[in-house]
Design a protein around this motif. Structure first.
Motif, PDB file in Angstrom:
ATOM      1  N   SER A  53      -2.203  16.754 -11.685  1.00  7.70           N
ATOM      2  CA  SER A  53      -2.714  15.528 -11.071  1.00  7.70           C
ATOM      3  C   SER A  53      -3.158  15.778  -9.640  1.00  7.70           C
ATOM      4  CB  SER A  53      -1.630  14.446 -11.104  1.00  7.70           C
ATOM      5  OG  SER A  53      -1.205  14.192 -12.434  1.00  7.70           O
ATOM      6  N   VAL A  56       2.846   1.368  -3.486  1.00 11.74           N
ATOM      7  CA  VAL A  56       2.072   1.537  -4.714  1.00 11.74           C
ATOM      8  C   VAL A  56       1.196   2.787  -4.676  1.00 11.74           C
ATOM      9  CG1 VAL A  56       0.313   0.475  -6.184  1.00 11.74           C
ATOM     10  CG2 VAL A  56       2.094  -0.934  -5.161  1.00 11.74           C
ATOM     11  N   TYR A  57       0.715   3.183  -3.497  1.00 13.78           N
ATOM     12  CA  TYR A  57      -0.212   4.301  -3.401  1.00 13.78           C
ATOM     13  C   TYR A  57       0.381   5.518  -2.694  1.00 13.78           C
ATOM     14  CZ  TYR A  57      -3.885   1.109  -4.927  1.00 13.78           C
ATOM     15  OH  TYR A  57      -4.636   0.238  -5.649  1.00 13.78           O
ATOM     16  N   VAL A  58       0.834   5.328  -1.481  1.00 19.69           N
ATOM     17  CA  VAL A  58       1.269   6.472  -0.678  1.00 19.69           C
ATOM     18  C   VAL A  58       2.521   7.112  -1.259  1.00 19.69           C
ATOM     19  CG1 VAL A  58       1.998   7.222   1.609  1.00 19.69           C
ATOM     20  CG2 VAL A  58       0.215   5.483   1.374  1.00 19.69           C
ATOM     21  N   ALA A 115      -6.884  15.264  -8.173  1.00 21.56           N
ATOM     22  CA  ALA A 115      -7.136  14.388  -7.022  1.00 21.56           C
ATOM     23  C   ALA A 115      -7.880  15.129  -5.914  1.00 21.56           C
ATOM     24  CB  ALA A 115      -5.816  13.834  -6.497  1.00 21.56           C
ATOM     25  N   PHE A 145       0.832  -1.210   0.000  1.00 20.85           N
ATOM     26  CA  PHE A 145       0.000   0.000   0.000  1.00 20.85           C
ATOM     27  C   PHE A 145       0.863   1.255   0.000  1.00 20.85           C
ATOM     28  CE2 PHE A 145      -2.355   3.328   2.261  1.00 20.85           C
ATOM     29  CZ  PHE A 145      -3.494   3.402   1.476  1.00 20.85           C
ATOM     30  N   VAL A 146       1.902   1.248   0.835  1.00 18.16           N
ATOM     31  CA  VAL A 146       2.780   2.409   0.892  1.00 18.16           C
ATOM     32  C   VAL A 146       3.559   2.559  -0.407  1.00 18.16           C
ATOM     33  CG1 VAL A 146       4.794   3.394   2.052  1.00 18.16           C
ATOM     34  CG2 VAL A 146       2.956   2.378   3.397  1.00 18.16           C
ATOM     35  N   GLN A 203     -11.103  10.044 -14.115  1.00 18.97           N
ATOM     36  CA  GLN A 203      -9.982   9.368 -14.761  1.00 18.97           C
ATOM     37  C   GLN A 203     -10.238   9.084 -16.233  1.00 18.97           C
ATOM     38  OE1 GLN A 203      -9.515   5.891 -12.311  1.00 18.97           O
ATOM     39  NE2 GLN A 203      -8.406   6.988 -10.720  1.00 18.97           N
ATOM     40  N   PRO A 229       3.864   7.123  -4.423  1.00 20.62           N
ATOM     41  CA  PRO A 229       3.663   7.928  -5.640  1.00 20.62           C
ATOM     42  C   PRO A 229       2.919   9.234  -5.384  1.00 20.62           C
ATOM     43  CG  PRO A 229       3.188   5.621  -6.083  1.00 20.62           C
ATOM     44  CD  PRO A 229       3.355   5.745  -4.605  1.00 20.62           C
ATOM     45  N   ILE A 230       1.938   9.211  -4.466  1.00 24.73           N
ATOM     46  CA  ILE A 230       1.202  10.443  -4.163  1.00 24.73           C
ATOM     47  C   ILE A 230       2.127  11.472  -3.515  1.00 24.73           C
ATOM     48  CG2 ILE A 230      -0.625  11.414  -2.719  1.00 24.73           C
ATOM     49  CD1 ILE A 230      -2.189   8.829  -3.163  1.00 24.73           C
ATOM     50  N   CYS A 231       2.907  11.016  -2.566  1.00 23.17           N
ATOM     51  CA  CYS A 231       3.843  11.935  -1.901  1.00 23.17           C
ATOM     52  C   CYS A 231       4.873  12.476  -2.886  1.00 23.17           C
ATOM     53  CB  CYS A 231       4.531  11.226  -0.737  1.00 23.17           C
ATOM     54  SG  CYS A 231       3.420  10.793   0.623  1.00 23.17           S
TER      55      CYS A 231
END
Length: 318
Positions: free
Chosen positions: A295, A49-51, A299, A46-47, A254, A53-55
């Motif tokens: 982006s 793949v998601y967190v 979001a 989760f970190v 999207q 890239p967002i950070c």
């Protein structure tokens, strides 16, 4: 006589309960450690793949690209936290793409969910026949890859080869599906065709969870099938409808594949037709910080819409 005393203590019922509780309490930390090993892989993925890239996108959006007017030196990134966000809000093409997607979702999402709910109720009705076939037929468009379905619909929309226009030709009617006035709704038709079955399956699964006693009570009270569907089934599957609505709102933001494929067949779909297409154009121009800012703004907009939707629906239910 000599009395024999036992060295083994005799536990009362209360003492036995205390000892069992103590053994269970001593085993809980070990159980928690074992459970942690099952959670760690998910947290890592989760970190990663998601967190992460967002950070990184937020971090990247805080820089701006400086280029040498003569092109003698390579471009450099300079820290300027508000530069890209100010440019995004002043970008007329990007703001227009946001408005276009907002209009798209406001019309397409309710229509698609209405069709999905109607299909689910029809298949779930007691008088329905061939339920397996109709479930498969409704879900089949979702199994078709998005690019393939967009290519198929681009042929159906073609001004010269469209079989739809050939059928309408004897009546003297010609529809320019990819004209300036109909392009957005042609894209909405492709999305609706591909995703109605997916949402229908979610709602249909929720309908299967309604207790039979509730439906039998409605029948004994004299409720018609229509009243049973509207006043009993629909309120009970409301959480599933809300779930599909949130998924559809996020999916509308999207929007990319369908307009990108159809853009090869018409000049009304530009490179910044949707927010994601605009961000992709910025990446193609090697302006990664500006694409990251676009982006992030997108979001944030989706998050705000989702929160407003949840609050609006919760107030109506209360």
């Amino acid at each position: 006589m000599t009395s024999v005393t036992s060295s083994t203590p005799v536990l009362t019922p209360a003492g036995r309960r205390d000892s069992r509780a103590a053994r269970r309490g001593s085993g809980r930390p070990r159980t928690a450690r074992y459970a942690l090993w099952f959670v760690v892989p998910f947290v890592v993925l989760f970190v990663g793949v998601y967190v992460a890239p967002i950070c990184y996108a937020i971090y990247q959006s805080l820089f701006r690209i400086e280029r040498d007017p003569l092109g003698l030196t390579p471009p450099t990134e300079v820290l300027d936290p508000l530069f890209n966000y100010a440019a995004v809000l002043q970008d007329a093409a990007f703001v227009a793409s946001l408005g276009r997607v907002l209009l798209f979702g406001a019309v397409q999402v309710p229509l698609m969910l209405g069709f999905a709910l109607a299909l689910a109720l029809l298949i779930d009705s007691a008088s329905a026949r061939g339920k397996g076939f109709f479930r498969l037929a409704s879900f089949a468009p979702y199994a078709v890859p998005t690019v393939v379905s967009a290519l198929m619909w681009s042929f159906l929309y073609s001004p010269t080869n469209s079989p739809i226009n050939r059928l309408l030709e004897p009546a003297g009617i010609t529809v320019d599906f990819l004209g300036a006035d109909l392009t957005l709704w042609s894209v909405a038709n492709v999305v609706t065709w591909g995703w109605t079955g997916y949402n229908m399956i979610i709602i249909y699964a929720a309908l299967q969870g309604i207790p039979g006693e509730v439906l039998e009570a409605a029948r004994l009270d004299g409720a018609s099938p229509w009243r049973t569907a509207w006043h009993v089934k629909v309120p009970l599957v409301r959480p599933a409808i809300l779930l599909t609505a949130v998924f559809s709102i996020i999916g509308s933001a999207q929007l990319y594949n369908e307009p990108f494929v159809l853009s090869s067949s018409t000049g009304t779909i530009g490179p910044q037709y949707t927010p994601l297409m605009a961000a992709q154009s910025s990446i193609t121009a090697a302006n990664y910080p500006y694409a990251a800012a676009q982006s992030v703004v997108l979001a944030l907009g989706v998050a705000v819409l989702s929160v407003l939707f949840f609050r609006l629906t919760s107030r109506r239910s209360s």
